[in-house]
Design a protein around this motif. Sequence first.
Motif, mmCIF file in Angstrom:
data_model
loop_
_atom_site.group_PDB
_atom_site.id
_atom_site.type_symbol
_atom_site.label_atom_id
_atom_site.label_comp_id
_atom_site.label_asym_id
_atom_site.label_seq_id
_atom_site.Cartn_x
_atom_site.Cartn_y
_atom_site.Cartn_z
ATOM 1 N N SER A 160 0.688 -0.781 0.181
ATOM 2 C CA SER A 160 -0.522 0.146 0.219
ATOM 3 C C SER A 160 0.995 0.898 -0.141
ATOM 4 O O SER A 160 0.163 2.165 0.194
ATOM 5 N N ILE A 161 2.721 1.096 0.045
ATOM 6 C CA ILE A 161 2.462 2.395 -0.045
ATOM 7 C C ILE A 161 3.652 2.583 -0.869
ATOM 8 O O ILE A 161 3.800 1.918 -2.243
ATOM 9 N N ILE A 162 3.249 3.205 -1.539
ATOM 10 C CA ILE A 162 3.275 4.502 -2.844
ATOM 11 C C ILE A 162 4.658 4.896 -2.817
ATOM 12 O O ILE A 162 5.728 4.847 -3.537
ATOM 13 N N ARG A 163 5.242 5.585 -1.749
ATOM 14 C CA ARG A 163 6.597 6.322 -1.916
ATOM 15 C C ARG A 163 6.927 7.107 -0.231
ATOM 16 O O ARG A 163 5.549 7.102 0.022
ATOM 17 N N CYS A 164 7.558 7.228 -0.025
ATOM 18 C CA CYS A 164 8.818 7.262 0.793
ATOM 19 C C CYS A 164 9.250 9.157 0.787
ATOM 20 O O CYS A 164 10.163 9.129 0.360
ATOM 21 N N GLU A 165 8.964 9.930 1.390
ATOM 22 C CA GLU A 165 10.156 11.622 1.287
ATOM 23 C C GLU A 165 10.472 12.404 2.699
ATOM 24 O O GLU A 165 9.949 12.055 3.802
ATOM 25 N N SER A 166 11.632 12.324 2.140
ATOM 26 C CA SER A 166 12.469 12.565 3.250
ATOM 27 C C SER A 166 11.880 14.178 4.077
ATOM 28 O O SER A 166 11.783 14.693 3.295
ATOM 29 N N GLN A 167 11.503 14.214 5.454
ATOM 30 C CA GLN A 167 11.264 15.083 5.936
ATOM 31 C C GLN A 167 12.170 15.505 7.288
ATOM 32 O O GLN A 167 11.633 15.685 8.127
ATOM 33 N N ASN A 168 13.500 15.680 6.798
ATOM 34 C CA ASN A 168 14.647 16.473 8.040
ATOM 35 C C ASN A 168 14.674 14.956 8.102
ATOM 36 O O ASN A 168 14.839 13.548 7.922
ATOM 37 N N ASN A 169 14.391 14.988 10.184
ATOM 38 C CA ASN A 169 14.196 13.566 10.642
ATOM 39 C C ASN A 169 13.475 12.526 10.684
ATOM 40 O O ASN A 169 13.512 11.319 11.472
ATOM 41 N N TYR A 170 12.688 13.018 9.600
ATOM 42 C CA TYR A 170 11.196 12.400 9.488
ATOM 43 C C TYR A 170 10.738 11.626 8.142
ATOM 44 O O TYR A 170 11.719 12.330 7.357
ATOM 45 N N THR A 171 10.263 11.024 8.185
ATOM 46 C CA THR A 171 10.043 10.475 6.600
ATOM 47 C C THR A 171 8.060 10.328 6.397
ATOM 48 O O THR A 171 7.326 10.273 7.514
ATOM 49 N N LEU A 172 8.050 11.026 5.238
ATOM 50 C CA LEU A 172 6.590 11.035 4.940
ATOM 51 C C LEU A 172 5.921 9.734 3.477
ATOM 52 O O LEU A 172 6.940 9.885 2.950
ATOM 53 N N THR A 186 14.458 8.719 10.260
ATOM 54 C CA THR A 186 15.124 9.131 9.098
ATOM 55 C C THR A 186 14.482 8.227 7.564
ATOM 56 O O THR A 186 14.643 7.199 7.410
ATOM 57 N N LEU A 187 14.772 8.664 6.052
ATOM 58 C CA LEU A 187 14.470 8.110 5.591
ATOM 59 C C LEU A 187 15.482 6.969 4.275
ATOM 60 O O LEU A 187 15.811 5.681 4.563
ATOM 61 N N LYS A 188 16.667 7.281 5.889
ATOM 62 C CA LYS A 188 18.359 6.024 5.384
ATOM 63 C C LYS A 188 17.377 5.187 6.025
ATOM 64 O O LYS A 188 17.923 3.884 5.721
ATOM 65 N N GLU A 189 17.034 5.103 6.916
ATOM 66 C CA GLU A 189 16.438 4.051 8.196
ATOM 67 C C GLU A 189 15.513 2.999 7.388
ATOM 68 O O GLU A 189 15.616 2.083 7.026
ATOM 69 N N PHE A 190 14.671 3.827 6.825
ATOM 70 C CA PHE A 190 14.300 2.804 5.877
ATOM 71 C C PHE A 190 14.692 2.605 4.953
ATOM 72 O O PHE A 190 13.675 1.181 4.134
ATOM 73 N N GLU A 191 15.257 3.136 3.987
ATOM 74 C CA GLU A 191 15.915 2.413 2.694
ATOM 75 C C GLU A 191 16.520 1.359 3.916
ATOM 76 O O GLU A 191 16.210 0.000 2.050
ATOM 77 N N PHE A 199 11.599 -1.836 -2.846
ATOM 78 C CA PHE A 199 12.205 0.156 -3.172
ATOM 79 C C PHE A 199 12.858 0.188 -3.411
ATOM 80 O O PHE A 199 14.341 -0.809 -3.044
ATOM 81 N N VAL A 200 13.126 1.098 -4.041
ATOM 82 C CA VAL A 200 14.503 1.963 -4.919
ATOM 83 C C VAL A 200 14.705 3.194 -4.338
ATOM 84 O O VAL A 200 13.910 3.952 -4.763
ATOM 85 N N ARG A 201 15.671 3.565 -3.983
ATOM 86 C CA ARG A 201 16.265 5.133 -3.215
ATOM 87 C C ARG A 201 16.528 5.899 -4.739
ATOM 88 O O ARG A 201 17.410 5.177 -5.273
ATOM 89 N N THR A 202 15.833 6.488 -5.319
ATOM 90 C CA THR A 202 16.381 7.647 -6.465
ATOM 91 C C THR A 202 16.790 9.061 -6.333
ATOM 92 O O THR A 202 17.354 9.308 -7.172
ATOM 93 N N HIS A 203 16.678 9.528 -5.166
ATOM 94 C CA HIS A 203 17.071 10.635 -4.331
ATOM 95 C C HIS A 203 17.532 10.452 -3.513
ATOM 96 O O HIS A 203 17.207 10.080 -2.495
ATOM 97 N N GLN A 204 18.184 12.048 -2.719
ATOM 98 C CA GLN A 204 18.757 12.176 -1.646
ATOM 99 C C GLN A 204 17.496 12.146 -0.539
ATOM 100 O O GLN A 204 16.799 11.515 0.667
ATOM 101 N N SER A 205 15.890 12.621 -1.205
ATOM 102 C CA SER A 205 15.172 12.459 -0.830
ATOM 103 C C SER A 205 13.917 12.010 -1.138
ATOM 104 O O SER A 205 12.653 12.033 -0.149
ATOM 105 N N HIS A 206 14.090 10.492 -1.510
ATOM 106 C CA HIS A 206 12.717 9.707 -2.338
ATOM 107 C C HIS A 206 13.522 8.256 -2.371
ATOM 108 O O HIS A 206 14.242 8.212 -2.442
ATOM 109 N N LEU A 207 12.057 7.371 -1.940
ATOM 110 C CA LEU A 207 11.831 6.399 -1.514
ATOM 111 C C LEU A 207 11.187 5.644 -2.424
ATOM 112 O O LEU A 207 10.068 6.058 -1.919
ATOM 113 N N VAL A 208 10.882 4.592 -3.344
ATOM 114 C CA VAL A 208 9.664 4.422 -4.714
ATOM 115 C C VAL A 208 9.360 3.239 -4.445
ATOM 116 O O VAL A 208 10.762 2.195 -4.502
ATOM 117 N N ASN A 209 8.000 2.443 -4.068
ATOM 118 C CA ASN A 209 7.908 1.393 -4.852
ATOM 119 C C ASN A 209 7.774 1.353 -5.705
ATOM 120 O O ASN A 209 7.017 1.749 -6.359
#
Length: 249
Positions: A160-172, A186-191, A199-209
């Motif tokens: 059900s997760i489309i994507r994750c976006e970094s929000q400093n020390n949080y992840t949206l 952090t997004l790094k922890e979820f990566e 899931f693939v990390r495409t960018h510093q701020s984005h992790l995508v299903n």
Amino acid sequence: MLKAVVVDDETKAREALIAMLGLYCPSVKIVGQAWNVQSAFDLITQTQPDVVFLDIQMPDGSGFDLLGRFQHVFFKFIIVTAYQEHAIRAFKFSAIDFILKPIDPTELEQAVEKLAETIKEQEQNLKLSAFASNIRDANRQSQKILLKTTESIEVVELGSIIRCESQNNYTLFFFSNRPKLLVSKTLKEFEELLSGSGFVRTHQSHLVNVNYISTYIKQPDTHLILKDGTKIPVAVRKRETVDEVIRKI
């Protein structure tokens, strides 16, 4: 930190309890106070507290009337009352505890400690349940993950997760079937957690299903278009990884 609401029709009683909580229970943060059923219902709905310190007798009804207005009582509550007979009914409503007025500081501390232990136990049960479900289900996208927000712990399917976006020390987190969630990691922890689960990390701020990738655009700027229409940038240093992922889809 436990978010708390204090409900009592007597101003002095509310102030006294808030002062005692500040003195003896530093893990409790007061996010609001209410004086009757209606104001309490509105405040609880707005602030989504972990616990409500609840008096029984109020001008427009009782504390039990307030509880009855919620289809699902998502918060814990501790009954604070001057009447011993209310304690029996409190337990029928699954109160964490009850405290008789005048409030004894030791009883207040014990009630808050009991509350904290109950919340920890529930969190552990959720983790065990998700773990057991993941062991049974070999499909990665059907497996579950626990996401902890400031208000709650949510169990969600990876699919059900489309994507994750970094929000400093949080992840949206963005989902296909529910509102977005802001999670306190952090997004790094979820990566690291999700890298082997599609899931693939495409960018510093984005992790995508990868299951939600619709189009891969290489020129003039490299980016992905997801099935919900979102445009996600692909960093130069991530292009090789994304190329490999796309070839496997």
